[in-house]
Design a protein around this motif. Structure first.
Motif, PDB file in Angstrom:
ATOM      1  N   ALA A  45     -14.261 -53.890 -16.299  1.00 25.40           N
ATOM      2  CA  ALA A  45     -15.141 -52.945 -16.991  1.00 25.40           C
ATOM      3  C   ALA A  45     -14.526 -52.519 -18.320  1.00 25.40           C
ATOM      4  O   ALA A  45     -15.225 -52.410 -19.336  1.00 25.40           O
ATOM      5  CB  ALA A  45     -15.412 -51.730 -16.107  1.00 25.40           C
ATOM      6  N   ALA A  46     -13.208 -52.281 -18.332  1.00 28.16           N
ATOM      7  CA  ALA A  46     -12.533 -51.909 -19.578  1.00 28.16           C
ATOM      8  C   ALA A  46     -12.588 -53.052 -20.586  1.00 28.16           C
ATOM      9  O   ALA A  46     -12.823 -52.831 -21.783  1.00 28.16           O
ATOM     10  CB  ALA A  46     -11.076 -51.535 -19.279  1.00 28.16           C
ATOM     11  N   GLU A  47     -12.402 -54.280 -20.119  1.00 25.09           N
ATOM     12  CA  GLU A  47     -12.474 -55.436 -21.011  1.00 25.09           C
ATOM     13  C   GLU A  47     -13.892 -55.633 -21.535  1.00 25.09           C
ATOM     14  O   GLU A  47     -14.090 -56.066 -22.683  1.00 25.09           O
ATOM     15  CB  GLU A  47     -11.998 -56.688 -20.276  1.00 25.09           C
ATOM     16  CG  GLU A  47     -10.513 -56.679 -19.960  1.00 25.09           C
ATOM     17  CD  GLU A  47     -10.101 -57.861 -19.092  1.00 25.09           C
ATOM     18  OE1 GLU A  47     -10.950 -58.760 -18.855  1.00 25.09           O
ATOM     19  OE2 GLU A  47      -8.942 -57.895 -18.641  1.00 25.09           O
ATOM     20  N   THR A  48     -14.878 -55.306 -20.723  1.00 26.14           N
ATOM     21  CA  THR A  48     -16.270 -55.410 -21.164  1.00 26.14           C
ATOM     22  C   THR A  48     -16.554 -54.406 -22.264  1.00 26.14           C
ATOM     23  O   THR A  48     -17.220 -54.719 -23.257  1.00 26.14           O
ATOM     24  CB  THR A  48     -17.226 -55.200 -19.981  1.00 26.14           C
ATOM     25  OG1 THR A  48     -16.981 -56.204 -18.987  1.00 26.14           O
ATOM     26  CG2 THR A  48     -18.680 -55.281 -20.425  1.00 26.14           C
ATOM     27  N   ARG A  49     -16.054 -53.178 -22.116  1.00 25.60           N
ATOM     28  CA  ARG A  49     -16.201 -52.195 -23.191  1.00 25.60           C
ATOM     29  C   ARG A  49     -15.606 -52.736 -24.498  1.00 25.60           C
ATOM     30  O   ARG A  49     -16.195 -52.593 -25.568  1.00 25.60           O
ATOM     31  CB  ARG A  49     -15.520 -50.877 -22.819  1.00 25.60           C
ATOM     32  CG  ARG A  49     -16.398 -49.941 -22.002  1.00 25.60           C
ATOM     33  CD  ARG A  49     -15.741 -48.580 -21.855  1.00 25.60           C
ATOM     34  NE  ARG A  49     -16.701 -47.608 -21.334  1.00 25.60           N
ATOM     35  CZ  ARG A  49     -17.103 -46.522 -21.965  1.00 25.60           C
ATOM     36  NH1 ARG A  49     -16.616 -46.256 -23.174  1.00 25.60           N
ATOM     37  NH2 ARG A  49     -17.978 -45.696 -21.434  1.00 25.60           N
ATOM     38  N   GLU A  50     -14.469 -53.353 -24.395  1.00 28.75           N
ATOM     39  CA  GLU A  50     -13.827 -53.899 -25.586  1.00 28.75           C
ATOM     40  C   GLU A  50     -14.682 -55.005 -26.199  1.00 28.75           C
ATOM     41  O   GLU A  50     -14.860 -55.064 -27.421  1.00 28.75           O
ATOM     42  CB  GLU A  50     -12.438 -54.435 -25.234  1.00 28.75           C
ATOM     43  CG  GLU A  50     -11.662 -54.953 -26.423  1.00 28.75           C
ATOM     44  CD  GLU A  50     -10.260 -55.402 -26.044  1.00 28.75           C
ATOM     45  OE1 GLU A  50      -9.532 -55.865 -26.956  1.00 28.75           O
ATOM     46  OE2 GLU A  50      -9.896 -55.302 -24.864  1.00 28.75           O
ATOM     47  N   SER A  51     -15.239 -55.888 -25.363  1.00 28.57           N
ATOM     48  CA  SER A  51     -16.062 -56.985 -25.881  1.00 28.57           C
ATOM     49  C   SER A  51     -17.356 -56.470 -26.496  1.00 28.57           C
ATOM     50  O   SER A  51     -17.915 -57.100 -27.395  1.00 28.57           O
ATOM     51  CB  SER A  51     -16.376 -57.984 -24.770  1.00 28.57           C
ATOM     52  OG  SER A  51     -17.304 -57.460 -23.839  1.00 28.57           O
ATOM     53  N   LEU A  52     -17.853 -55.314 -26.008  1.00 32.26           N
ATOM     54  CA  LEU A  52     -19.059 -54.705 -26.569  1.00 32.26           C
ATOM     55  C   LEU A  52     -18.753 -53.811 -27.757  1.00 32.26           C
ATOM     56  O   LEU A  52     -19.663 -53.181 -28.307  1.00 32.26           O
ATOM     57  CB  LEU A  52     -19.778 -53.885 -25.485  1.00 32.26           C
ATOM     58  CG  LEU A  52     -20.310 -54.656 -24.268  1.00 32.26           C
ATOM     59  CD1 LEU A  52     -20.940 -53.701 -23.268  1.00 32.26           C
ATOM     60  CD2 LEU A  52     -21.301 -55.728 -24.683  1.00 32.26           C
TER      61      LEU A  52
END
Length: 389
Positions: A143-150
């Motif tokens: 989820a944290a990596e997804t925030r970064e990708s978004l």
């Protein structure tokens, strides 16, 4: 200048297109025969491949159902429909799920066509791999990596999740089910559906708009969870996949660092309502998030849920969360077909016009679509209005 999607040829299996149209409209063979004046045996023979389709009969059906004739002359979607993930509940009937399959498949085909034509960037998301079930730590990390990708702040509320997904190349589409009279309806028990074939491929999150904006935001986050967690883990059991996607949704919307810092056994329902106003997440989901991160135990969680039921908040929570309006597909559509794109677009893209209006709704005014800026270090989304009850 109107862009053309390419030469239209009779689809390799027009009978399959005919079945897809019936699924989209929710019609049996007999009902389609009654509506169109084409005999039921002819429809059955074409669908089974024992008779060739003819343009005159297809034109008759197209006219009766308000469908462009090009619908029967286009190759079907490339989406393997058995790979779709849903957010749905026990009220969702199998016949309705099949109809949702058809509606989503057509929506994905159109979105993919528009993306390819505009060379719009495809999403670059993190992803889980392997066959093992994911634990909370792994989901929190993804989820944290997804925030970064978004390109979202790592620990702040997400002011407009839809816009963040669209900027990252994930199309977001409200879905309705058209009928032969051109009206729209929303399937009971279904909330969302999504598909991403992986790196370099298009992605579409479809959702069925509800009365609460927080429910829609959770659905979007849940479906992003499926893209991240299950694109490369397709054999994950359905019940496990749904649980993982739910945990991912709350982890994406309320990062673990903030959840552990602001949640405790001392929080009341009014406190959770204020958190809802800041984070755009339902009270029920926030309580579950507090339990997941260890801020509250089983006893407190159960007590809060009992209080929710006693207040009638299980069905109708306080705090109004604004609805987020997608704009990406409308932008791509109007860029190709002008400010009134639905009729030329439905013909060229070979899609029922009601469905095209659904997945690419007219862009709202800039003032209505723009979330209010945060005023403090603890930003409150001002589209949320706290109401005491």
């Amino acid at each position: 200048m109107v862009w053309k999607a390419g030469p239209k040829m009779l689809a390799e299996a027009p009978g399959e297109r005919l079945k897809t149209l019936r699924d989209i409209l929710g019609l049996t063979q007999a009902q389609l025969a009654e509506v169109s004046g084409v005999t039921q045996p002819w429809i059955s023979d074409v669908e089974t491949g024992s008779r060739d389709a003819t343009d005159d009969k297809l034109t008759q059906i197209a006219t009766a159902t308000g469908t462009p004739l090009t619908f029967f002359k286009v190759q079907p979607t490339s989406v393997p429909l058995d790979s779709l993930r849903f957010r749905k509940n026990s009220r969702a009937r199998k016949t309705m799920t099949r109809r949702v399959h058809a509606v989503y498949g057509e929506s994905f085909r159109v979105a993919e066509t528009l993306f390819d034509a505009e060379r719009y960037p495809t999403p670059s998301l993190p992803f889980a791999a392997g066959d093992e079930n994911l634990d909370d730590k792994q989901i929190e990390q993804l989820a944290a990596e997804t925030r970064e990708s978004l390109r979202l702040a790592p620990t702040a509320p997400i002011p407009h999740l839809t816009r963040a997904l669209e900027r990252a190349g994930i199309a977001v589409a409200p879905l309705v089910l058209p009928d032969v009279e051109g009206e729209e309806n929303i399937p009971v028990g279904h909330f969302g559906v999504s598909h991403w074939a992986g790196i370099g491929a298009a992605a579409l999150v479809g959702y069925f708009p509800g009365q609460q904006g927080d429910r829609d935001r959770f659905t979007l986050a849940h479906e992003v969870g499926h893209l991240v967690l299950h694109t490369f883990r397709p054999r994950t059991q359905q019940a496990v996949a749904e649980d993982e996607a739910n945990r991912f949704a709350t982890a994406l919307l309320v990062p673990v660092e903030r959840a552990t810092a602001m949640m405790s056994e001392a929080l009341t329902l009014s406190d959770y309502a204020r958190l809802k106003a800041t984070w755009g997440v339902s009270i029920q989901a926030l309580i579950m998030r507090a339990h997941t991160v260890g801020a509250i135990g089983d006893t407190r969680k159960n007590s809060l849920y009992v209080q929710l039921s006693a207040k009638g908040w299980r069905k109708q929570e306080p705090v109004t969360v604004g609805h987020e309006a997608p704009k990406l597909l409308w932008t791509l559509l109007s860029r190709r077909y002008g400010p009134r794109p639905y009729l030329p677009g439905s013909e060229d893209l070979a899609i029922h016009p009601t469905l095209l209006r659904s997945i690419a709704p007219t862009e709202p005014s800039a003032a209505a679509a723009r979330p209010a800026p945060a005023a403090t270090a603890e930003p409150a989304l001002k589209v949320y209005n706290f109401r005491r009850r």
